[in-house]
Design a protein around this motif. Structure first.
Motif, PDB file in Angstrom:
ATOM      1  N   GLY A  50       3.063   5.440  47.588  1.00  0.00           N
ATOM      2  CA  GLY A  50       3.700   4.387  46.813  1.00  0.00           C
ATOM      3  C   GLY A  50       4.539   4.869  45.663  1.00  0.00           C
ATOM      4  O   GLY A  50       5.158   4.060  44.956  1.00  0.00           O
ATOM      5  N   ASN A  51       4.618   6.174  45.457  1.00  0.00           N
ATOM      6  CA  ASN A  51       5.349   6.704  44.303  1.00  0.00           C
ATOM      7  C   ASN A  51       6.780   7.118  44.614  1.00  0.00           C
ATOM      8  O   ASN A  51       7.467   7.636  43.743  1.00  0.00           O
ATOM      9  N   GLY A  52       7.217   6.933  45.845  1.00  0.00           N
ATOM     10  CA  GLY A  52       8.642   7.137  46.073  1.00  0.00           C
ATOM     11  C   GLY A  52       9.074   8.029  47.200  1.00  0.00           C
ATOM     12  O   GLY A  52      10.276   8.158  47.442  1.00  0.00           O
ATOM     13  N   ALA A  53       8.155   8.659  47.925  1.00  0.00           N
ATOM     14  CA  ALA A  53       8.581   9.525  49.020  1.00  0.00           C
ATOM     15  C   ALA A  53       9.400   8.738  50.045  1.00  0.00           C
ATOM     16  O   ALA A  53      10.352   9.255  50.625  1.00  0.00           O
ATOM     17  N   LEU A  54       9.044   7.493  50.250  1.00  0.00           N
ATOM     18  CA  LEU A  54       9.725   6.658  51.248  1.00  0.00           C
ATOM     19  C   LEU A  54      10.564   5.564  50.594  1.00  0.00           C
ATOM     20  O   LEU A  54      10.825   4.529  51.223  1.00  0.00           O
ATOM     21  N   TRP A  55      11.001   5.777  49.363  1.00  0.00           N
ATOM     22  CA  TRP A  55      11.842   4.762  48.728  1.00  0.00           C
ATOM     23  C   TRP A  55      13.158   4.636  49.476  1.00  0.00           C
ATOM     24  O   TRP A  55      13.788   5.637  49.832  1.00  0.00           O
ATOM     25  N   LEU A  56      13.560   3.415  49.715  1.00  0.00           N
ATOM     26  CA  LEU A  56      14.830   3.046  50.358  1.00  0.00           C
ATOM     27  C   LEU A  56      14.846   3.345  51.851  1.00  0.00           C
ATOM     28  O   LEU A  56      15.277   2.518  52.642  1.00  0.00           O
TER      29      LEU A  56
END
Length: 264
Positions: free
Chosen positions: A170-176
């Motif tokens: 949830g901290n951004g590895a899969l952002w966007l």
């Protein structure tokens, strides 16, 4: 523009992206906002790899100095090979290949590939390089009087901690990009943005910037775009130091507040 102004503009640009994402209902996780801001600030120095006296030429000691010489020669060769009859003759490659949208796109795509296929170590490498550049640009006074080794250690420590935080769910590895196998695909975006912001900043100076190469304009392949000459300034002038840098700082602060959702 000079290195500090480039870095400030890069940081402000990614914070602006964060504010837009928040306004559109797709907020960035704070680690992505922080990492992207630092990456973009560092990437905004990278186009000056074609300039032996630029901030980036000193960032990694002999390695960056040698790389600057190689990129300068490559840029000059590209200019000679593609210039039109209306493009002036040159003796060096500064503000040519690395100051174009093509270079910006290639750098972003390359960084994304390194992050996706290199996994944690690829992300760590990209973060380390751009953390060091961000320190050199944003904290330039302190970096100038400290040793290179101290700057590298600070960059390595910051990159290691950020990578740890980003790796958590949830901290951004899969952002966007949220499909399997797309972890950290976004990491090329702040790099491309930083390079483009650098080009736009240089376009405001007296020499302009051929950011649209290889698109011909006015029968020139390397047309230096920019505002009317009366609105341009010299790099390092009072306009840059007393006007633009405070504007970048103020805009970045406002965008950070917006990106974190405080305006909502």
């Amino acid at each position: 523009m000079m290195g500090p102004a480039h870095s400030l503009s890069g940081a402000a640009a990614w914070l602006g992206v964060g504010a837009i994402a928040e306004a559109m209902g797709e907020p960035m996780p704070w680690p992505v906002l922080l990492a992207g801001t630092l990456i973009c600030a560092g990437a905004a120095l990278a186009p000056d790899l074609d300039h032996k006296a630029a901030t980036i030429s000193r960032a990694f000691g002999p390695v960056s100095r040698i790389l600057c010489e190689v990129i300068d020669s490559l840029s000059y060769a590209a200019y000679k090979a593609t210039r039109s009859k209306r493009d002036p003759r040159r003796t060096g490659g500064h503000r040519t290949l690395t100051h174009t949208w093509v270079w910006a796109a290639l750098c972003g795509a390359g960084a994304s590939a390194i992050a996706v296929y290199g996994g944690r170590w690829g992300v760590l490498g990209v973060l380390f390089v751009h953390m060091v550049l961000a320190i050199e640009g944003l904290l330039w006074r302190q970096a100038r009087v400290s040793s290179d080794v101290l700057v590298w250690l600070l960059g390595a420590a910051g990159a290691w901690m950020l990578t740890d935080v980003l790796d958590k769910p949830g901290n951004g590895a899969l952002w966007l990009f949220d499909q399997p196998g797309q972890e950290y695909l976004w990491i090329g975006l702040p790099i491309t943005l930083g390079a483009l912001v650098h080009c736009l900043g240089d376009a405001l100076t007296v020499s302009g910037c051929p950011v649209l190469w290889p698109i011909p304009i006015g029968r020139k392949r390397w047309y230096p775009i920019g505002p009317p000459k009366g609105m341009r300034f010299r790099a390092g002038s009072w306009v840059e130091l007393k006007v633009l840098m405070p504007v970048f700082m103020g805009a970045g602060g406002l965008c950070a507040v917006g990106a974190l959702g405080y305006f909502g």
